[in-house]
Motif scaffolding. Structure first.
Motif, PDB file in Angstrom:
ATOM      1  N   SER A   1      64.716  20.422 -47.087  1.00 12.23           N
ATOM      2  CA  SER A   1      63.784  20.462 -47.946  1.00 12.23           C
ATOM      3  C   SER A   1      62.675  19.615 -48.246  1.00 12.23           C
ATOM      4  O   SER A   1      62.502  18.585 -47.906  1.00 12.23           O
ATOM      5  N   GLN A   2      61.367  20.622 -48.218  1.00 12.00           N
ATOM      6  CA  GLN A   2      60.211  19.872 -47.982  1.00 12.00           C
ATOM      7  C   GLN A   2      59.593  19.415 -49.174  1.00 12.00           C
ATOM      8  O   GLN A   2      58.604  18.746 -49.522  1.00 12.00           O
ATOM      9  N   ILE A   3      60.521  19.753 -50.095  1.00  8.03           N
ATOM     10  CA  ILE A   3      60.091  19.313 -51.600  1.00  8.03           C
ATOM     11  C   ILE A   3      60.740  17.917 -52.152  1.00  8.03           C
ATOM     12  O   ILE A   3      60.100  16.872 -52.717  1.00  8.03           O
TER      13      ILE A   3
ATOM     14  N   ASN B   1      62.736  27.938 -51.845  1.00  9.82           N
ATOM     15  CA  ASN B   1      61.386  28.534 -51.969  1.00  9.82           C
ATOM     16  C   ASN B   1      60.475  27.306 -52.875  1.00  9.82           C
ATOM     17  O   ASN B   1      61.365  26.461 -53.116  1.00  9.82           O
ATOM     18  N   ILE B   2      59.379  27.500 -52.906  1.00  8.72           N
ATOM     19  CA  ILE B   2      58.612  26.593 -53.702  1.00  8.72           C
ATOM     20  C   ILE B   2      58.709  26.192 -55.055  1.00  8.72           C
ATOM     21  O   ILE B   2      58.295  25.277 -55.575  1.00  8.72           O
ATOM     22  N   ASN B   3      59.486  26.983 -55.772  1.00  9.99           N
ATOM     23  CA  ASN B   3      59.976  27.047 -56.929  1.00  9.99           C
ATOM     24  C   ASN B   3      61.331  26.101 -57.230  1.00  9.99           C
ATOM     25  O   ASN B   3      61.967  26.173 -58.421  1.00  9.99           O
TER      26      ASN B   3
ATOM     27  N   THR C   1      60.333  31.557 -46.616  1.00  9.54           N
ATOM     28  CA  THR C   1      59.382  31.810 -47.749  1.00  9.54           C
ATOM     29  C   THR C   1      57.864  31.462 -47.265  1.00  9.54           C
ATOM     30  O   THR C   1      57.767  30.769 -46.399  1.00  9.54           O
TER      31      THR C   1
ATOM     32  N   THR D   1      53.672  30.642 -49.000  1.00 11.02           N
ATOM     33  CA  THR D   1      53.067  29.916 -50.122  1.00 11.02           C
ATOM     34  C   THR D   1      53.012  30.506 -51.458  1.00 11.02           C
ATOM     35  O   THR D   1      52.813  30.046 -52.559  1.00 11.02           O
TER      36      THR D   1
ATOM     37  N   SER E   1      55.541  32.283 -52.669  1.00  4.63           N
ATOM     38  CA  SER E   1      56.910  32.436 -53.254  1.00  4.63           C
ATOM     39  C   SER E   1      57.643  33.600 -52.625  1.00  4.63           C
ATOM     40  O   SER E   1      58.504  33.989 -53.125  1.00  4.63           O
TER      41      SER E   1
ATOM     42  N   LYS F   1      59.759  36.484 -55.660  1.00  7.68           N
ATOM     43  CA  LYS F   1      60.660  35.377 -55.992  1.00  7.68           C
ATOM     44  C   LYS F   1      61.858  35.825 -56.804  1.00  7.68           C
ATOM     45  O   LYS F   1      62.916  35.121 -56.773  1.00  7.68           O
TER      46      LYS F   1
ATOM     47  N   VAL G   1      52.849  26.722 -43.722  1.00  3.22           N
ATOM     48  CA  VAL G   1      52.593  26.660 -44.884  1.00  3.22           C
ATOM     49  C   VAL G   1      50.857  26.185 -44.789  1.00  3.22           C
ATOM     50  O   VAL G   1      50.229  26.581 -45.686  1.00  3.22           O
TER      51      VAL G   1
END
Length: 408
Positions: free
Chosen positions: A227-229, A279-281, A322, A324, A326, A343, A368
């Protein structure tokens, strides 16, 4: 009357029933015909070509037709509910894509969203492998390519920098991933240990999750994603004695913090997770052997399973990523295309990549920072690079190729 156009050079009729007609900038006459073709003749009436759909062998039911300032031909296709974009010579070179007009009905009103698929920016072939079943984007503009029981690290121009052996050799699954912020490379070894390289060019490694055959024999790690988050590691697991899968989330210390396996009524949502991403969410997105893209939210609740478009069709899902916006992108082995979803699992478009060199896409990764999409194939052993180009991009100086071609 100054001209009649009816036959080709062999005396055969070239039209059945012209529906729509227009003229291109080069003087060509372009006709949408009920024969299932867009028929093009030059200004002298000489037959040039008939476009009958893409890829060859598929059907086309052409309706409205027009041309643009770059002499591209656009045609509405009733079968696929898409707009095909081809150049003046029927080579699909300008957009390498289909533009999908999606209608959303909200409060009784209909709005249109125009989805632009990536346009080809650059292309190279990495020759020193026999298959490409997984891609990861690394630090310093490096690309990690899964090639069986090893993966190679290349520059984005295709030059091999390094290779690492001992990877799990099961084809068509995502066996490695990079944590870009920590510069850590994770991958599944052939003995099913998950190992970590703090500096991926070094040969020293540490065991992140140790696979103990005596106690863990029922489940084996099959794919993973960093995860990049959150810096967590998402691992897709496969059960050996039955068709069953699950996703386990580990923190960066290797501690299990979440297990995702069932929906709200207790049914399994996975068979065998092949590829996994986020995903970014915060949604966890899995390409599963059931032929579905299975999406759960950050808390592990099942949101939807996408099984192809239109709904009655089938999907043979492989690599996923995914972007940018979403969007979810998935390789489909049946249509040999990359399908783009929003998404929430609504189909947006097919990214037609065959004209660029990819015969059958198997894996994806997305940069991204530069809006670059990498597409790999384990059929013709190549990797293609695409860049997202929106209509607004075409109006700016950032794309000199199109400068002065469009006006507000």
């Amino acid at each position: 009357m100054v001209q009649t156009i009816q036959y080709n050079e062999e005396g055969l009729g070239i039209f059945k029933y012209p529906r729509y007609i227009t003229e291109n900038n080069n003087g060509d006459m372009v006709v949408s015909d009920t024969s299932g073709a867009v028929v093009v003749t030059d200004c002298a009436g000489k037959f040039r070509f008939a476009y009958t759909g893409y890829p060859q062998g598929t059907a086309l039911d052409p309706l409205g037709v027009s041309t643009d300032a770059l002499s591209n031909i656009l045609v509405s296709d009733y079968y696929t509910r898409t707009i095909h974009v081809i150049d003046k010579d029927d080579q699909n070179k300008h957009c390498d894509a289909v533009i999908q007009m999606q209608h959303d009905v909200v409060d009784g009103t209909c709005s249109k969203k125009q989805i632009f698929a990536p346009a080809l920016q650059n292309y190279f072939i990495v020759t020193n492998f026999k298959r490409c079943s997984h891609l990861s984007y690394g630090i310093s503009d490096c690309l990690l390519i899964n090639v069986g029981n090893k993966f190679i690290i290349t520059s984005t121009s295709g030059e091999t920098i390094h290779h690492i052996d001992g990877l799990r050799s099961d084809a068509r699954s995502g066996s490695h991933s990079m944590n870009l912020s920590r510069e850590e490379l994770f991958f599944i070894e052939k003995d099913y240990n998950i190992v970590k390289l703090s500096k991926y060019k070094e040969k020293t490694k540490t065991t992140f999750i140790k696979y103990i055959q005596e106690t863990d024999s029922a489940w084996r790690p099959w794919c993973l994603y960093c995860s990049q988050i959150t810096d967590d590691v998402l691992v897709g697991m496969k059960k050996l004695d039955r068709i069953q899968g699950k996703v386990i989330r580990y923190n960066n210390l290797g501690e299990e913090i979440q297990e995702i396996q069932h929906n709200e009524i207790g049914s399994d949502i996975y068979n065998t997770p092949r590829y996994i991403t986020e995903n970014i969410n915060g949604d966890v997105v899995v390409s599963d052997s059931t032929g579905a893209v299975v999406v759960t939210d950050r808390e592990g609740r099942h949101r939807f399973s996408y099984k192809g478009h239109p709904p009655e069709s089938k999907l043979a899902s492989l690599g996923i990523c995914t972007d940018t916006l979403s969007h979810i992108l998935v390789c489909d082995e049946l249509t040999h295309a990359v399908q783009m979803l929003d998404k929430d699992g609504h189909f947006l478009s097919n990214l037609l990549i065959k004209p660029s060199g990819i015969v059958s896409p198997s894996c994806l990764c997305y940069d991204v920072n530069a809006d670059l999409l990498w597409v790999g194939s384990d059929v013709n052993y190549s990797v293609c690079l695409y860049k997202y180009i929106s209509k607004q991009d075409l109006l700016t100086d950032e794309n000199p190729e199109y400068e002065d071609k469009y006006e507000e």
